[in-house]
Design a protein around this motif. Structure first.
Motif, mmCIF file in Angstrom:
data_model
loop_
_atom_site.group_PDB
_atom_site.id
_atom_site.type_symbol
_atom_site.label_atom_id
_atom_site.label_comp_id
_atom_site.label_asym_id
_atom_site.label_seq_id
_atom_site.Cartn_x
_atom_site.Cartn_y
_atom_site.Cartn_z
ATOM 1 N N ILE A 138 5.937 11.929 16.826
ATOM 2 C CA ILE A 138 4.566 11.832 17.007
ATOM 3 C C ILE A 138 3.845 12.219 15.700
ATOM 4 N N LEU A 139 3.510 11.214 15.065
ATOM 5 C CA LEU A 139 2.455 11.371 13.833
ATOM 6 C C LEU A 139 1.234 11.452 13.857
ATOM 7 N N LEU A 140 0.533 12.336 13.977
ATOM 8 C CA LEU A 140 -1.075 12.493 14.079
ATOM 9 C C LEU A 140 -1.458 13.300 13.080
ATOM 10 N N ASN A 141 -0.988 13.040 11.739
ATOM 11 C CA ASN A 141 -1.499 13.766 10.631
ATOM 12 C C ASN A 141 -2.150 13.049 9.449
ATOM 13 N N ALA A 142 -1.930 11.602 9.553
ATOM 14 C CA ALA A 142 -2.432 10.643 8.374
ATOM 15 C C ALA A 142 -3.567 9.695 8.802
ATOM 16 N N ASN A 143 -4.118 9.645 9.908
ATOM 17 C CA ASN A 143 -5.340 9.024 10.470
ATOM 18 C C ASN A 143 -4.843 7.467 10.326
ATOM 19 N N GLU A 144 -3.460 7.451 10.315
ATOM 20 C CA GLU A 144 -3.306 6.012 10.672
ATOM 21 C C GLU A 144 -3.580 5.261 11.766
ATOM 22 N N SER A 145 -3.214 4.076 12.001
ATOM 23 C CA SER A 145 -3.445 3.284 13.275
ATOM 24 C C SER A 145 -2.230 3.711 14.077
ATOM 25 N N SER A 146 -2.217 3.938 15.338
ATOM 26 C CA SER A 146 -1.063 4.363 16.158
ATOM 27 C C SER A 146 -0.236 3.091 16.523
ATOM 28 N N LYS A 147 -0.946 2.051 16.456
ATOM 29 C CA LYS A 147 -0.346 0.724 16.614
ATOM 30 C C LYS A 147 -0.151 -0.046 15.517
ATOM 31 N N PRO A 148 1.009 -0.720 15.622
ATOM 32 C CA PRO A 148 1.095 -1.789 14.484
ATOM 33 C C PRO A 148 0.757 -3.012 14.652
ATOM 34 N N VAL A 149 0.372 -3.789 13.253
ATOM 35 C CA VAL A 149 0.066 -5.410 13.398
ATOM 36 C C VAL A 149 1.100 -5.974 12.564
ATOM 37 N N PHE A 150 1.524 -6.942 13.186
ATOM 38 C CA PHE A 150 2.705 -7.807 12.387
ATOM 39 C C PHE A 150 2.195 -8.912 11.780
ATOM 40 N N PHE A 151 2.569 -9.040 10.464
ATOM 41 C CA PHE A 151 2.137 -10.279 9.628
ATOM 42 C C PHE A 151 3.427 -10.710 8.718
ATOM 43 N N GLU A 152 3.537 -12.130 8.455
ATOM 44 C CA GLU A 152 4.498 -12.599 7.662
ATOM 45 C C GLU A 152 3.886 -13.416 6.565
ATOM 46 N N SER A 153 4.314 -13.021 5.440
ATOM 47 C CA SER A 153 3.866 -13.330 4.072
ATOM 48 C C SER A 153 3.884 -15.096 4.087
ATOM 49 N N LYS A 154 2.791 -15.819 3.743
ATOM 50 C CA LYS A 154 2.921 -17.159 3.874
ATOM 51 C C LYS A 154 3.532 -17.646 2.331
ATOM 52 N N LYS A 155 3.308 -16.527 1.331
ATOM 53 C CA LYS A 155 3.812 -17.239 0.168
ATOM 54 C C LYS A 155 5.180 -16.866 -0.196
ATOM 55 N N LYS A 156 5.978 -17.671 -0.872
ATOM 56 C CA LYS A 156 7.616 -17.559 -0.900
ATOM 57 C C LYS A 156 7.849 -17.342 -2.340
ATOM 58 N N SER A 157 7.219 -17.795 -2.976
ATOM 59 C CA SER A 157 7.606 -17.480 -4.677
ATOM 60 C C SER A 157 6.828 -16.535 -5.237
#
Length: 367
Positions: free
Chosen positions: A32-51
Protein backbone atom coordinates in the motif's frame (compact mmCIF):
# COMPACT_ATOMS: atom_id res chain seq x y z
CA UNK A 1 40.91 7.59 -7.33
CA UNK A 2 37.34 8.21 -6.18
CA UNK A 3 38.52 11.04 -3.91
CA UNK A 4 40.05 12.86 -6.89
CA UNK A 5 36.85 12.44 -8.88
CA UNK A 6 34.80 13.92 -6.04
CA UNK A 7 37.03 16.99 -6.01
CA UNK A 8 36.21 17.59 -9.68
CA UNK A 9 32.54 18.19 -8.83
CA UNK A 10 31.39 21.75 -8.27
CA UNK A 11 31.66 22.70 -4.60
CA UNK A 12 27.95 23.43 -4.27
CA UNK A 13 27.12 20.01 -5.73
CA UNK A 14 29.53 18.35 -3.29
CA UNK A 15 27.54 19.93 -0.45
CA UNK A 16 24.14 19.28 -2.02
CA UNK A 17 21.53 17.22 -0.19
CA UNK A 18 19.55 15.69 -3.08
CA UNK A 19 15.79 15.55 -3.19
CA UNK A 20 14.61 12.36 -1.52
CA UNK A 21 11.90 11.05 -3.82
CA UNK A 22 9.60 8.27 -2.63
CA UNK A 23 11.35 5.65 -4.76
CA UNK A 24 14.84 6.95 -4.03
CA UNK A 25 14.46 6.28 -0.29
CA UNK A 26 13.08 2.81 -0.84
CA UNK A 27 9.43 3.60 -0.39
CA UNK A 28 8.27 1.19 -3.06
CA UNK A 29 8.54 -2.13 -1.27
CA UNK A 30 5.12 -2.19 0.42
CA UNK A 31 1.75 -3.27 -0.90
CA UNK A 32 0.00 0.00 0.00
CA UNK A 33 1.96 2.97 -1.34
CA UNK A 34 0.63 6.19 0.18
CA UNK A 35 3.86 8.18 0.05
CA UNK A 36 4.14 9.81 -3.39
CA UNK A 37 0.76 11.51 -4.00
CA UNK A 38 0.24 9.36 -7.08
CA UNK A 39 -3.17 8.33 -8.33
CA UNK A 40 -4.32 5.17 -6.59
CA UNK A 41 -6.00 3.97 -9.78
CA UNK A 42 -4.24 3.41 -13.11
CA UNK A 43 -5.36 4.63 -16.52
CA UNK A 44 -4.53 2.48 -19.53
CA UNK A 45 -3.37 3.84 -22.89
CA UNK A 46 -1.75 2.40 -25.99
CA UNK A 47 0.62 4.47 -28.06
CA UNK A 48 -0.76 5.10 -31.54
CA UNK A 49 2.70 5.83 -32.86
CA UNK A 50 4.54 2.74 -34.13
CA UNK A 51 7.86 4.04 -35.48
CA UNK A 52 10.48 5.95 -33.48
CA UNK A 53 13.44 6.53 -35.81
CA UNK A 54 12.81 10.29 -36.04
CA UNK A 55 13.40 12.83 -33.28
CA UNK A 56 10.22 14.25 -31.74
CA UNK A 57 9.20 17.91 -31.89
CA UNK A 58 10.76 20.08 -29.20
CA UNK A 59 7.31 21.48 -28.43
CA UNK A 60 4.69 19.10 -29.88
CA UNK A 61 1.90 21.29 -31.20
CA UNK A 62 -0.79 18.65 -30.70
CA UNK A 63 0.04 18.45 -26.97
CA UNK A 64 0.15 22.24 -26.63
CA UNK A 65 -3.16 22.76 -28.46
CA UNK A 66 -4.82 20.04 -26.38
CA UNK A 67 -3.66 21.64 -23.13
CA UNK A 68 -4.58 25.11 -24.42
CA UNK A 69 -8.14 23.86 -24.95
CA UNK A 70 -8.16 22.33 -21.46
CA UNK A 71 -6.99 25.54 -19.76
CA UNK A 72 -8.65 28.10 -22.07
CA UNK A 73 -5.29 29.66 -22.87
CA UNK A 74 -3.45 30.48 -26.10
CA UNK A 75 -0.89 28.06 -27.49
CA UNK A 76 1.84 30.71 -27.14
CA UNK A 77 1.24 30.74 -23.36
CA UNK A 78 2.21 27.08 -22.90
CA UNK A 79 5.51 25.19 -22.67
CA UNK A 80 5.56 21.38 -22.44
CA UNK A 81 8.16 19.98 -20.03
CA UNK A 82 9.36 16.74 -18.41
CA UNK A 83 6.96 17.05 -15.53
CA UNK A 84 6.53 20.30 -13.62
CA UNK A 85 10.03 19.70 -12.21
CA UNK A 86 11.68 20.71 -15.47
CA UNK A 87 9.71 23.95 -15.41
CA UNK A 88 11.10 24.73 -11.94
CA UNK A 89 14.65 24.29 -13.23
CA UNK A 90 14.18 26.09 -16.56
CA UNK A 91 12.99 29.24 -14.79
CA UNK A 92 16.14 29.33 -12.66
CA UNK A 93 18.37 28.66 -15.67
CA UNK A 94 16.69 31.40 -17.69
CA UNK A 95 16.21 34.16 -15.12
CA UNK A 96 18.81 33.80 -12.35
CA UNK A 97 22.47 34.82 -12.56
CA UNK A 98 24.49 32.37 -10.41
CA UNK A 99 26.18 34.11 -7.49
CA UNK A 100 24.10 37.28 -7.99
CA UNK A 101 20.38 36.56 -7.98
CA UNK A 102 18.15 34.74 -5.51
CA UNK A 103 14.97 32.74 -5.42
CA UNK A 104 12.45 32.82 -2.61
CA UNK A 105 10.27 30.00 -1.37
CA UNK A 106 8.00 29.49 1.61
CA UNK A 107 8.57 26.28 3.58
CA UNK A 108 7.25 23.85 4.54
CA UNK A 109 6.73 23.14 0.85
CA UNK A 110 8.12 21.19 -2.11
CA UNK A 111 11.89 20.79 -1.79
CA UNK A 112 12.77 20.93 -5.50
CA UNK A 113 12.65 24.74 -5.50
CA UNK A 114 15.55 24.73 -3.04
CA UNK A 115 17.40 21.84 -4.69
CA UNK A 116 17.39 23.41 -8.16
CA UNK A 117 18.61 26.74 -6.82
CA UNK A 118 21.46 25.02 -4.98
CA UNK A 119 22.46 23.07 -8.09
CA UNK A 120 22.68 26.27 -10.14
CA UNK A 121 24.52 28.31 -7.50
CA UNK A 122 21.61 30.66 -6.87
CA UNK A 123 20.96 32.11 -3.43
CA UNK A 124 17.88 30.88 -1.54
CA UNK A 125 15.72 33.06 0.68
CA UNK A 126 13.36 31.09 2.91
CA UNK A 127 10.30 32.88 4.26
CA UNK A 128 8.33 30.26 6.22
CA UNK A 129 4.57 30.28 6.00
CA UNK A 130 2.65 31.21 9.13
CA UNK A 131 2.67 28.22 11.46
CA UNK A 132 -0.50 26.08 11.52
CA UNK A 133 -2.37 28.28 9.02
CA UNK A 134 0.40 27.84 6.39
CA UNK A 135 -0.54 31.17 4.78
CA UNK A 136 2.01 33.51 3.18
CA UNK A 137 3.92 35.89 5.43
CA UNK A 138 3.55 38.80 3.03
CA UNK A 139 5.23 41.41 5.22
CA UNK A 140 8.42 39.35 5.51
CA UNK A 141 8.30 38.47 1.83
CA UNK A 142 8.16 42.16 0.92
CA UNK A 143 11.07 43.00 3.22
CA UNK A 144 13.32 40.36 1.61
CA UNK A 145 12.72 40.79 -2.13
CA UNK A 146 16.12 42.34 -2.86
CA UNK A 147 17.82 40.41 -5.73
CA UNK A 148 14.94 37.89 -5.83
CA UNK A 149 14.05 36.97 -9.42
CA UNK A 150 11.66 34.10 -8.68
CA UNK A 151 9.17 33.55 -5.85
CA UNK A 152 7.96 29.94 -5.73
CA UNK A 153 4.68 29.08 -4.00
CA UNK A 154 2.72 25.84 -4.14
CA UNK A 155 -1.09 25.92 -4.25
CA UNK A 156 -2.52 23.63 -2.91
CA UNK A 157 0.65 23.41 -0.88
CA UNK A 158 2.62 20.19 -0.60
CA UNK A 159 2.83 18.74 2.08
CA UNK A 160 0.37 20.79 4.18
CA UNK A 161 -2.56 20.49 1.74
CA UNK A 162 -3.89 24.00 2.33
CA UNK A 163 -5.07 26.56 -0.21
CA UNK A 164 -3.31 29.92 -0.22
CA UNK A 165 -5.63 32.90 0.07
CA UNK A 166 -6.31 34.29 -3.40
CA UNK A 167 -6.08 37.85 -2.15
CA UNK A 168 -2.61 37.09 -0.77
CA UNK A 169 -1.51 35.72 -4.13
CA UNK A 170 -2.80 38.86 -5.85
CA UNK A 171 -0.96 41.01 -3.28
CA UNK A 172 2.20 39.01 -3.94
CA UNK A 173 1.86 39.61 -7.68
CA UNK A 174 1.45 43.33 -7.07
CA UNK A 175 4.44 43.78 -4.76
CA UNK A 176 6.73 41.82 -7.11
CA UNK A 177 5.54 43.40 -10.38
CA UNK A 178 8.50 44.64 -12.36
CA UNK A 179 11.02 42.94 -10.06
CA UNK A 180 10.27 39.21 -9.75
CA UNK A 181 8.28 36.42 -11.32
CA UNK A 182 5.76 34.69 -9.07
CA UNK A 183 5.75 30.98 -9.85
CA UNK A 184 2.61 29.23 -8.61
CA UNK A 185 2.97 25.46 -8.60
CA UNK A 186 -0.51 24.10 -9.34
CA UNK A 187 0.44 20.42 -9.48
CA UNK A 188 -2.63 19.54 -7.38
CA UNK A 189 -5.05 22.16 -8.68
CA UNK A 190 -7.47 19.64 -10.21
CA UNK A 191 -8.46 18.70 -6.66
CA UNK A 192 -9.50 22.34 -6.05
CA UNK A 193 -9.98 23.73 -9.59
CA UNK A 194 -11.74 26.94 -8.56
CA UNK A 195 -8.50 28.08 -6.89
CA UNK A 196 -6.48 28.21 -10.11
CA UNK A 197 -4.80 31.49 -11.02
CA UNK A 198 -4.85 30.96 -14.81
CA UNK A 199 -7.42 33.74 -15.24
CA UNK A 200 -4.87 36.22 -13.85
CA UNK A 201 -2.22 35.59 -16.52
CA UNK A 202 -3.58 38.42 -18.70
CA UNK A 203 -3.48 40.95 -15.89
CA UNK A 204 -0.10 40.06 -14.35
CA UNK A 205 2.85 39.61 -16.75
CA UNK A 206 4.98 38.36 -13.83
CA UNK A 207 2.74 35.35 -13.17
CA UNK A 208 3.96 31.85 -14.07
CA UNK A 209 1.97 28.66 -13.37
CA UNK A 210 3.30 25.10 -13.24
CA UNK A 211 1.06 22.14 -14.05
CA UNK A 212 1.44 18.37 -14.44
CA UNK A 213 -0.32 15.22 -15.66
CA UNK A 214 1.27 13.24 -12.80
CA UNK A 215 -1.40 13.69 -10.14
CA UNK A 216 -5.09 13.94 -11.05
CA UNK A 217 -4.48 12.64 -14.59
CA UNK A 218 -2.83 9.50 -13.12
CA UNK A 219 0.18 9.72 -15.44
CA UNK A 220 3.13 10.07 -13.07
CA UNK A 221 5.00 7.45 -15.10
CA UNK A 222 5.17 9.44 -18.35
CA UNK A 223 6.64 12.66 -16.83
CA UNK A 224 4.70 15.35 -18.65
CA UNK A 225 4.14 18.83 -17.30
CA UNK A 226 3.40 22.36 -18.45
CA UNK A 227 4.56 25.88 -17.76
CA UNK A 228 1.87 28.51 -18.30
CA UNK A 229 2.87 32.15 -18.69
CA UNK A 230 2.72 35.12 -21.00
CA UNK A 231 4.36 34.76 -24.41
CA UNK A 232 7.45 36.74 -23.42
CA UNK A 233 8.26 34.31 -20.60
CA UNK A 234 7.56 31.25 -22.77
CA UNK A 235 9.86 32.61 -25.51
CA UNK A 236 12.71 32.98 -23.00
CA UNK A 237 12.19 29.46 -21.62
CA UNK A 238 12.23 28.07 -25.16
CA UNK A 239 15.81 29.34 -25.44
CA UNK A 240 17.08 27.12 -22.60
CA UNK A 241 14.93 24.00 -22.86
CA UNK A 242 16.62 20.86 -24.17
CA UNK A 243 16.16 20.04 -27.89
CA UNK A 244 13.85 17.05 -27.41
CA UNK A 245 12.31 17.16 -23.92
CA UNK A 246 9.15 15.15 -24.68
CA UNK A 247 9.35 11.71 -26.28
CA UNK A 248 6.90 10.69 -29.00
CA UNK A 249 5.07 8.08 -26.83
CA UNK A 250 4.67 10.65 -24.04
CA UNK A 251 3.18 13.18 -26.49
CA UNK A 252 0.82 10.54 -27.83
CA UNK A 253 -0.47 9.53 -24.39
CA UNK A 254 -0.68 13.15 -23.19
CA UNK A 255 -2.92 14.09 -26.13
CA UNK A 256 -5.17 11.09 -25.48
CA UNK A 257 -5.47 12.00 -21.78
CA UNK A 258 -6.69 15.49 -22.71
CA UNK A 259 -9.57 14.26 -24.83
CA UNK A 260 -12.99 15.03 -23.36
CA UNK A 261 -13.87 11.44 -22.29
CA UNK A 262 -10.56 11.09 -20.40
CA UNK A 263 -10.95 14.51 -18.78
CA UNK A 264 -14.35 13.34 -17.53
CA UNK A 265 -12.72 10.17 -16.15
CA UNK A 266 -10.10 12.34 -14.44
CA UNK A 267 -12.79 14.46 -12.83
CA UNK A 268 -14.58 11.32 -11.62
CA UNK A 269 -11.32 10.07 -10.05
CA UNK A 270 -10.83 13.45 -8.37
CA UNK A 271 -14.35 13.32 -6.93
CA UNK A 272 -13.69 9.81 -5.64
CA UNK A 273 -10.35 10.90 -4.14
CA UNK A 274 -11.90 13.94 -2.48
CA UNK A 275 -14.65 11.80 -0.97
CA UNK A 276 -12.06 9.31 0.31
CA UNK A 277 -10.11 12.21 1.82
CA UNK A 278 -13.15 13.47 3.71
CA UNK A 279 -13.84 9.96 5.02
CA UNK A 280 -10.21 9.40 6.00
CA UNK A 281 -9.92 12.70 7.86
CA UNK A 282 -13.06 11.86 9.84
CA UNK A 283 -11.69 8.42 10.73
CA UNK A 284 -8.22 9.67 11.70
CA UNK A 285 -9.68 12.16 14.16
CA UNK A 286 -10.94 9.20 16.23
CA UNK A 287 -7.59 7.34 16.39
CA UNK A 288 -5.84 7.62 19.77
CA UNK A 289 -2.30 7.96 18.37
CA UNK A 290 -3.36 10.91 16.17
CA UNK A 291 -2.64 14.32 17.70
CA UNK A 292 -3.93 16.53 14.88
CA UNK A 293 -5.29 16.19 11.35
CA UNK A 294 -4.81 19.21 9.08
CA UNK A 295 -7.52 20.03 6.56
CA UNK A 296 -6.50 19.38 2.97
CA UNK A 297 -7.54 20.41 -0.53
CA UNK A 298 -5.41 17.90 -2.42
CA UNK A 299 -4.90 14.14 -2.71
CA UNK A 300 -3.00 13.82 0.57
CA UNK A 301 -3.40 14.64 4.26
CA UNK A 302 -0.88 15.96 6.76
CA UNK A 303 -1.25 14.28 10.16
CA UNK A 304 0.54 14.95 13.45
CA UNK A 305 1.03 11.80 15.54
CA UNK A 306 1.89 10.94 19.10
CA UNK A 307 4.88 8.54 18.90
CA UNK A 308 5.23 9.36 15.21
CA UNK A 309 8.46 7.33 14.79
CA UNK A 310 6.82 4.17 16.07
CA UNK A 311 3.70 4.81 13.98
CA UNK A 312 5.72 5.36 10.80
CA UNK A 313 7.95 2.30 11.31
CA UNK A 314 5.10 0.04 12.40
CA UNK A 315 3.12 0.82 9.25
CA UNK A 316 6.26 0.56 7.08
CA UNK A 317 6.94 -2.91 8.46
CA UNK A 318 3.38 -3.92 7.58
CA UNK A 319 3.70 -2.66 4.00
CA UNK A 320 1.77 0.59 4.44
CA UNK A 321 4.22 3.22 3.19
CA UNK A 322 3.74 6.85 4.22
CA UNK A 323 5.92 9.96 3.92
CA UNK A 324 7.85 11.23 6.96
CA UNK A 325 7.73 15.05 7.24
CA UNK A 326 9.24 15.40 10.71
CA UNK A 327 12.44 17.10 9.52
CA UNK A 328 10.64 19.94 7.72
CA UNK A 329 10.22 23.32 9.33
CA UNK A 330 7.19 23.49 11.66
CA UNK A 331 6.21 19.88 10.88
CA UNK A 332 7.58 18.08 13.93
CA UNK A 333 5.95 14.64 14.39
CA UNK A 334 4.05 14.98 11.11
CA UNK A 335 3.46 12.35 8.42
CA UNK A 336 1.94 12.92 4.99
CA UNK A 337 -0.58 10.35 3.78
CA UNK A 338 -1.56 10.10 0.11
CA UNK A 339 -5.22 9.36 -0.56
CA UNK A 340 -5.48 5.78 -1.79
CA UNK A 341 -8.46 3.67 -2.68
CA UNK A 342 -11.16 3.17 -0.08
CA UNK A 343 -9.83 -0.34 0.59
CA UNK A 344 -6.33 1.05 1.16
CA UNK A 345 -7.74 3.67 3.51
CA UNK A 346 -9.62 0.98 5.43
CA UNK A 347 -6.37 -0.97 5.82
CA UNK A 348 -4.55 2.12 7.08
CA UNK A 349 -7.22 2.84 9.70
CA UNK A 350 -7.27 -0.81 10.75
CA UNK A 351 -3.49 -0.85 11.30
CA UNK A 352 -3.57 2.44 13.23
CA UNK A 353 -6.30 1.10 15.50
CA UNK A 354 -4.28 -2.06 16.14
CA UNK A 355 -1.23 0.07 16.92
CA UNK A 356 -3.20 2.26 19.35
CA UNK A 357 -4.62 -0.80 21.10
CA UNK A 358 -1.18 -2.39 21.46
CA UNK A 359 0.16 0.83 22.97
CA UNK A 360 -2.71 0.86 25.46
CA UNK A 361 -2.03 -2.77 26.36
CA UNK A 362 1.70 -2.12 26.75
CA UNK A 363 2.71 -4.37 23.84
CA UNK A 364 4.58 -1.50 22.15
CA UNK A 365 6.99 0.74 24.04
CA UNK A 366 6.28 4.46 24.00
CA UNK A 367 10.01 5.22 23.97
Amino acid sequence: MSINILKLARSNVQRLIPYQSARRIGGGHGDILLNANESSKPVFFESKKKSFHRYPECQPINVISSYANYTNLSCNQILVTRGADEGIELLIKAFCEPGQDAIMYCPPTYDMYRVNAEIHGVEIKEIPTIKNTWQLDLSNIQLNLSRVKLVYVCNPNNPTGNILLKQDLISLLKITLGHSLVVIDEAYIEFSPKESMTNYLKKYPNLVILRTLSKAFALAGIRCGFTLANKEVIDILNKVISPYPISAPVSDIAVQSLEIPYIKLMQDRVLDSNNNRIWLIDQLKNIHCVEKVFESNANYILVKFFMFKQVFQNLWDKGVILRNQNNKINLKNCIRISIGTHLESLRLIKELKIFSKEIFEGKISEK
